[in-house]
Enzyme design. Structure first.
Site, PDB file in Angstrom:
ATOM      1  N   GLY A  35       0.541  -1.411   0.043  1.00  0.00           N
ATOM      2  CA  GLY A  35       0.083  -0.016  -0.449  1.00  0.00           C
ATOM      3  C   GLY A  35       0.864   1.245  -0.308  1.00  0.00           C
ATOM      4  O   GLY A  35       0.284   2.596  -0.494  1.00  0.00           O
ATOM      5  N   HIS A  36       1.844   1.309  -0.162  1.00  0.00           N
ATOM      6  CA  HIS A  36       2.975   2.286   0.353  1.00  0.00           C
ATOM      7  C   HIS A  36       3.957   2.129  -1.300  1.00  0.00           C
ATOM      8  O   HIS A  36       5.327   2.387  -0.425  1.00  0.00           O
ATOM      9  CB  HIS A  36       3.749   2.498   1.755  1.00  0.00           C
ATOM     10  CG  HIS A  36       4.105   3.631   1.796  1.00  0.00           C
ATOM     11  ND1 HIS A  36       5.479   4.446   1.780  1.00  0.00           N
ATOM     12  CD2 HIS A  36       3.131   5.010   2.694  1.00  0.00           C
ATOM     13  CE1 HIS A  36       5.900   5.416   2.328  1.00  0.00           C
ATOM     14  NE2 HIS A  36       4.574   6.092   2.724  1.00  0.00           N
ATOM     15  N   PHE A  37       3.969   2.926  -1.716  1.00  0.00           N
ATOM     16  CA  PHE A  37       2.880   2.965  -3.301  1.00  0.00           C
ATOM     17  C   PHE A  37       2.955   1.902  -3.838  1.00  0.00           C
ATOM     18  O   PHE A  37       4.095   1.213  -4.972  1.00  0.00           O
ATOM     19  CB  PHE A  37       3.060   4.343  -3.563  1.00  0.00           C
ATOM     20  CG  PHE A  37       3.329   5.194  -2.361  1.00  0.00           C
ATOM     21  CD1 PHE A  37       1.935   5.846  -2.028  1.00  0.00           C
ATOM     22  CD2 PHE A  37       3.831   5.867  -2.187  1.00  0.00           C
ATOM     23  CE1 PHE A  37       1.911   6.715  -0.828  1.00  0.00           C
ATOM     24  CE2 PHE A  37       4.356   7.179  -1.395  1.00  0.00           C
ATOM     25  CZ  PHE A  37       3.414   7.487  -0.593  1.00  0.00           C
ATOM     26  N   VAL A  73       7.458   2.483  -1.439  1.00  0.00           N
ATOM     27  CA  VAL A  73       8.732   3.167  -1.118  1.00  0.00           C
ATOM     28  C   VAL A  73       8.690   2.902   1.059  1.00  0.00           C
ATOM     29  O   VAL A  73       7.475   2.445   1.531  1.00  0.00           O
ATOM     30  CB  VAL A  73       8.580   5.019  -1.522  1.00  0.00           C
ATOM     31  CG1 VAL A  73       9.481   5.966   0.108  1.00  0.00           C
ATOM     32  CG2 VAL A  73       9.241   5.343  -2.682  1.00  0.00           C
TER      33      VAL A  73
END
Length: 148
Positions: free
Chosen positions: A48-50, A55
């Site tokens: 989810g990041h990203f 990252v």
């Protein structure tokens, strides 16, 4: 002193998915530590990041640094954490993020004990990738025993 994952698991209460130290290259108990986190695309936070540009979250870089710091504190005290031991952040100062940490990077965390006062340890450290500073901060942490 060096430490492999077995030694790390003995000196940290953290476990998957929050264990963020893979190897200790050098540890002077109560003084300094150099530790490694190998950043893999399989890390759960990258989902989810990203999704389009993975990252490592800055807060997790700081957490990895704090975990490395905990190892030097536990070894200095001659203690190993148990199910009643919690290692808390009590402060983060001067945190700066200089470059993104992405899958395939190896994060090298270098921390020094600056001060110990009333059970709180202040560390100054940096996290590097390929010799470049990715993050730096002053961390304050403490060990607490919890009641079940």
């Amino acid at each position: 002193m060096e430490m492999d994952i077995k030694g790390i698991l003995e000196h940290l209460p953290h476990r998957y998915p929050m264990l963020l130290v893979d190897r200790v290259l050098e540890c002077v108990p109560g003084e300094s530590i150099i530790a490694i986190k190998n950043v893999s695309f399989n890390e759960p936070f990258f989902t989810g990041h990203f999704p389009h540009h993975p990252v490592m979250p800055g807060v997790l870089i700081l957490e990895a640094m704090a975990q490395a710091a905990a190892i030097t504190s536990f070894t200095a005290a001659g203690k190993k954490p148990d199910e009643k031991t919690v290692y808390y952040f009590v402060g983060i100062d001067a945190a700066r993020f200089k470059r993104p940490v992405v899958p395939g990077d190896q994060l090298r965390m270098e921390l020094k004990v600056e001060r110990v006062s009333r059970g709180i340890v202040k560390y100054k450290g940096k996290a590097l990738v390929d010799g470049q500073v990715a993050a730096e901060a002053e961390l304050m942490c403490t060990v607490r025993t919890i009641d079940s």
